[in-house]
Design a protein around this motif. Structure first.
Motif, short mmCIF file in Angstrom:
data_model
loop_
_atom_site.label_atom_id
_atom_site.label_comp_id
_atom_site.label_asym_id
_atom_site.label_seq_id
_atom_site.Cartn_x
_atom_site.Cartn_y
_atom_site.Cartn_z
N THR A 153 0.85 -1.35 -0.12
CA THR A 153 0.03 -0.14 0.10
C THR A 153 1.02 1.33 0.15
OG1 THR A 153 -0.04 -0.05 2.36
CG2 THR A 153 -2.00 -1.01 1.12
N VAL A 154 2.16 1.10 0.62
CA VAL A 154 2.87 2.25 0.73
C VAL A 154 3.43 2.52 -0.66
CG1 VAL A 154 5.19 3.23 1.58
CG2 VAL A 154 3.42 1.89 3.14
N GLN A 155 3.89 1.39 -1.51
CA GLN A 155 4.07 1.47 -2.81
C GLN A 155 3.18 2.29 -3.65
OE1 GLN A 155 4.79 -2.53 -4.98
NE2 GLN A 155 5.96 -1.46 -6.54
N ALA A 156 1.81 1.78 -3.46
CA ALA A 156 0.85 2.47 -4.43
C ALA A 156 0.62 3.85 -4.12
CB ALA A 156 -0.43 1.71 -3.92
N PHE A 157 0.98 4.16 -2.94
CA PHE A 157 0.93 5.71 -2.43
C PHE A 157 2.08 6.44 -3.25
CE2 PHE A 157 3.42 8.86 0.30
CZ PHE A 157 2.48 10.00 0.15
N THR A 158 3.05 5.64 -3.28
CA THR A 158 4.27 6.61 -3.90
C THR A 158 4.01 6.58 -5.43
OG1 THR A 158 5.35 4.51 -4.26
CG2 THR A 158 5.96 5.73 -2.25
N GLN A 159 3.20 5.81 -5.96
CA GLN A 159 2.87 5.88 -7.69
C GLN A 159 1.98 6.91 -7.72
OE1 GLN A 159 1.79 1.76 -7.97
NE2 GLN A 159 3.60 0.97 -8.39
N GLU A 169 7.45 13.56 -5.42
CA GLU A 169 8.67 12.93 -5.54
C GLU A 169 8.62 12.02 -4.17
OE1 GLU A 169 11.20 10.65 -6.67
OE2 GLU A 169 10.33 12.14 -8.12
N PRO A 170 8.77 10.63 -4.27
CA PRO A 170 9.02 9.87 -3.15
C PRO A 170 10.37 10.32 -2.18
CG PRO A 170 8.18 8.49 -4.77
CD PRO A 170 8.46 9.69 -5.26
N THR A 171 11.42 10.65 -3.05
CA THR A 171 12.44 10.96 -2.49
C THR A 171 12.42 12.34 -1.75
OG1 THR A 171 13.38 11.93 -4.50
CG2 THR A 171 13.90 9.43 -4.03
N ALA A 172 11.56 13.14 -1.79
CA ALA A 172 11.20 14.27 -1.13
C ALA A 172 10.59 14.28 0.10
CB ALA A 172 10.54 15.41 -2.13
N ILE A 173 10.02 13.07 0.46
CA ILE A 173 9.36 13.09 1.81
C ILE A 173 10.44 12.82 2.69
CG2 ILE A 173 7.71 11.42 3.19
CD1 ILE A 173 6.70 12.82 0.63
N ALA A 174 10.41 13.69 3.64
CA ALA A 174 11.30 13.63 4.60
C ALA A 174 10.99 13.07 6.02
CB ALA A 174 11.57 15.37 4.99
N HIS A 175 9.73 12.95 6.20
CA HIS A 175 9.26 12.38 7.51
C HIS A 175 7.85 11.40 7.29
CE1 HIS A 175 9.24 13.19 12.21
NE2 HIS A 175 8.10 12.44 11.82
N VAL A 176 8.03 10.51 8.11
CA VAL A 176 6.81 9.54 7.99
C VAL A 176 6.33 9.40 9.74
CG1 VAL A 176 5.70 7.24 7.42
CG2 VAL A 176 7.44 8.51 5.96
N CYS A 177 5.02 9.76 9.92
CA CYS A 177 4.58 9.35 11.00
C CYS A 177 3.50 8.36 10.98
CB CYS A 177 3.85 10.74 11.76
SG CYS A 177 3.06 10.54 13.51
N MET A 193 2.89 1.27 14.75
CA MET A 193 4.20 0.34 14.84
C MET A 193 4.04 -0.79 14.01
SD MET A 193 5.61 0.28 18.71
CE MET A 193 6.32 1.85 19.41
N SER A 194 3.22 -0.59 12.87
CA SER A 194 3.11 -1.80 12.13
C SER A 194 4.25 -2.27 11.24
CB SER A 194 2.07 -1.53 10.90
OG SER A 194 2.06 -2.37 9.79
N ALA A 195 4.88 -3.37 11.17
CA ALA A 195 5.88 -3.99 10.57
C ALA A 195 5.77 -3.71 9.08
CB ALA A 195 6.37 -5.48 10.93
N ALA A 196 4.56 -4.00 8.66
CA ALA A 196 4.28 -3.73 7.14
C ALA A 196 4.65 -2.39 6.83
CB ALA A 196 3.00 -4.07 6.76
N TYR A 197 4.02 -1.41 7.41
CA TYR A 197 4.20 -0.06 6.91
C TYR A 197 5.62 0.32 7.17
CZ TYR A 197 -0.75 0.68 6.94
OH TYR A 197 -2.20 0.43 6.61
N LEU A 198 6.55 -0.15 8.08
CA LEU A 198 7.88 0.28 8.16
C LEU A 198 8.68 -0.48 7.10
CD1 LEU A 198 10.13 1.29 9.99
CD2 LEU A 198 10.46 -0.94 10.98
N THR A 251 10.60 2.15 4.37
CA THR A 251 12.09 1.85 4.25
C THR A 251 12.36 1.46 2.75
OG1 THR A 251 12.29 0.81 6.58
CG2 THR A 251 13.84 0.39 4.89
N ALA A 252 11.28 0.78 1.98
CA ALA A 252 11.55 0.37 0.60
C ALA A 252 11.20 1.52 -0.38
CB ALA A 252 10.89 -0.78 0.30
N TYR A 253 10.39 2.27 -0.33
CA TYR A 253 9.57 3.37 -1.09
C TYR A 253 9.79 4.80 -0.71
CZ TYR A 253 7.80 -1.25 -2.49
OH TYR A 253 7.48 -2.63 -3.18
#
Length: 442
Positions: free
Chosen positions: A197-203, A211-219, A222-227, A231-233
């Motif tokens: 779902t995080v990959q879908a958001f970046t698309q 731009e995904p690389t411009a995202i500086a902070h994610v709140c 504690m979901s391992a899937a979202y982490l 980390t990947a996207y």
């Protein structure tokens, strides 16, 4: 009946019609509680809708009807024989568009704008009942206009996002929601709650100029899937765990301790709290979950005795409240080193508490220590993510009766997305006559 020139001009203006369209007839049926306007196009030569060639002959006319805004207390309908142009230039026979409705819709644009305005504040089913239409008809319009508005949404300035999940139905489907924490708006919503779902958001972000690389902070929680997804996207983003979810974990640990003790050690609980009435003992459950400032008189008395009891439940409540106070203190002083020191002391206390639920929570906080501390200091993200959780639940209640995940996602965008390309409400404040408003007298 044949209308006078003055009456024709009055209704033509009231309906917002312009040449070559005019009102030809008005039929009022008080028994059926409706008013019908017959509209016609007084032009024999029109431009071809397909190729734009001017002065083409009308091939034929097709009768169509549209529901319009109510006139006074009457349900209003527009009827028109819409011309089809037989074009000699391109060889096509094409129906022209009408200025008061979009193609394929049985409602006028103003009626659809009213429906969207009402659905922003009312449950969709109630709005449908008030408008005297089927709720399915409103859902189709919500999805259409939200989709069109989102295509024009600009995400180029997004830098700080919050990622969360919410359930569509208890124990069933989930959706992932992504908030823009600077603009305080819902950016993205999609079924599922895994890392994809995080990959879908970046698309989606890239499709809207971000731009995904411009995202500086994610709140996030504690979901391992979202982490894994972050980390990947979102490679340049720092991760913080927001206060709402961390304190929620402490509340769940407290409930686990209380439930186990009251089931397996009833004699001890009776010994410590036996002097309380049954009502007072029942109020302990909600007193433990609520802030002391919101306690009822019964809860105040019950919690007074619980705090003096030698029970695991009392220790669990004190641990939960201490964690809340640490977060409150960090938001006040905003110092990473001091926040880290206070959190380490709490983790040490929890690990020595002999309460398995809090020992597990302490190990979790230690594993994600840096991200938890960042969340303690990020007051903006914490506050907004917590507020958005409540707003998402309001959107779910407003969408009661929704049939699909797409319905829920559409109403969430409508209410929380701050979309700027939606139809405006047709109801504008009237201008006083003294201001020079032109009137029609009949």
């Amino acid at each position: 009946m044949e209308l006078s020139v003055e009456v024709e001009a009055l209704f033509t203006s009231a309906l917002g019609l312009q040449a070559p369209w005019v009102v030809r007839d008005v039929r009022l049926d008080t028994a059926k509680h409706r008013i019908d306007f017959d509209v016609e196009c007084k032009q024999a030569l029109l431009a071809c809708p397909a190729c734009g060639a001017a002065s083409q002959k009308v091939h034929d006319r097709l009768e169509r009807s549209w529901r319009h805004l109510d006139f006074f207390q009457y349900e209003a309908w527009l009827h028109a024989e819409v011309p089809r142009v037989g074009c000699k230039a391109c060889g096509k026979t094409t129906q022209i568009g009408v200025p008061w409705a979009r193609e394929g819709s049985g409602f006028t644009l103003l009626f659809e704008a009213l429906a969207l305005t009402m659905c922003r504040d009312l449950p969709v089913r109630q709005a449908a009942r008030d408008l005297r239409v089927r709720d399915k008809q409103l859902w189709r319009r919500i999805e259409h206009y939200v989709s069109q508005a989102r295509k024009k949404q600009d995400m180029s300035g997004v830098r700080i996002v919050g990622i969360d999940e919410t359930s569509l139905r208890r124990g069933h489907e989930y959706v992932t929601v992504v908030h823009d924490l600077d603009a305080k708006r819902l950016l993205f919503c999609t079924p599922g709650r895994d890392h994809q779902t995080v990959q879908a958001f970046t698309q989606d972000l890239q499709a809207h100029g971000g731009e995904p690389t411009a995202i500086a902070h994610v709140c996030k929680d504690m979901s391992a899937a979202y982490l894994k997804g972050a980390t990947a996207y979102l490679p340049n983003a720092l991760v913080s765990y927001d206060r709402f979810h961390v304190v929620k974990l402490a509340g769940e640990a407290m409930d686990e301790v209380r439930t186990a003790e009251w089931k397996t050690d009833q004699a001890r609980v009776q010994e410590e709290l036996g002097h309380l009435t049954p009502k007072q003992r029942r109020s302990i459950l909600w007193g433990m979950r609520r802030n002391p400032s919101g306690w009822t008189p019964t809860q105040i008395q019950a919690m007074h005795w619980l705090q003096r009891a030698n029970l695991k439940t009392a220790r669990a409540w004190r641990l939960k409240m201490a964690l809340r106070e640490i977060f409150a203190s960090a938001r006040a002083h905003n110092q990473a080193e001091l926040a880290g020191t206070e959190l380490k002391a709490w983790i040490s206390w929890a690990r020595r508490s002999r309460l398995d639920a809090f020992k597990r929570l302490a190990n979790t906080l230690k594993t994600h220590f840096d991200s938890v501390v960042r969340g303690m200091l990020d007051h903006r993200s914490n506050a907004f993510v917590e507020a958005m959780n409540g707003l998402m639940q309001q959107a779910k209640r407003a969408a009661r009766g929704f049939r699909t995940a797409a319905n829920f996602i559409a109403i969430a965008y409508l209410r929380l997305g701050k979309l700027t390309h939606l139809p405006a409400s047709p109801f504008l404040p009237a201008v006083p006559l003294a201001a020079g408003v032109t009137t029609h007298r009949v």
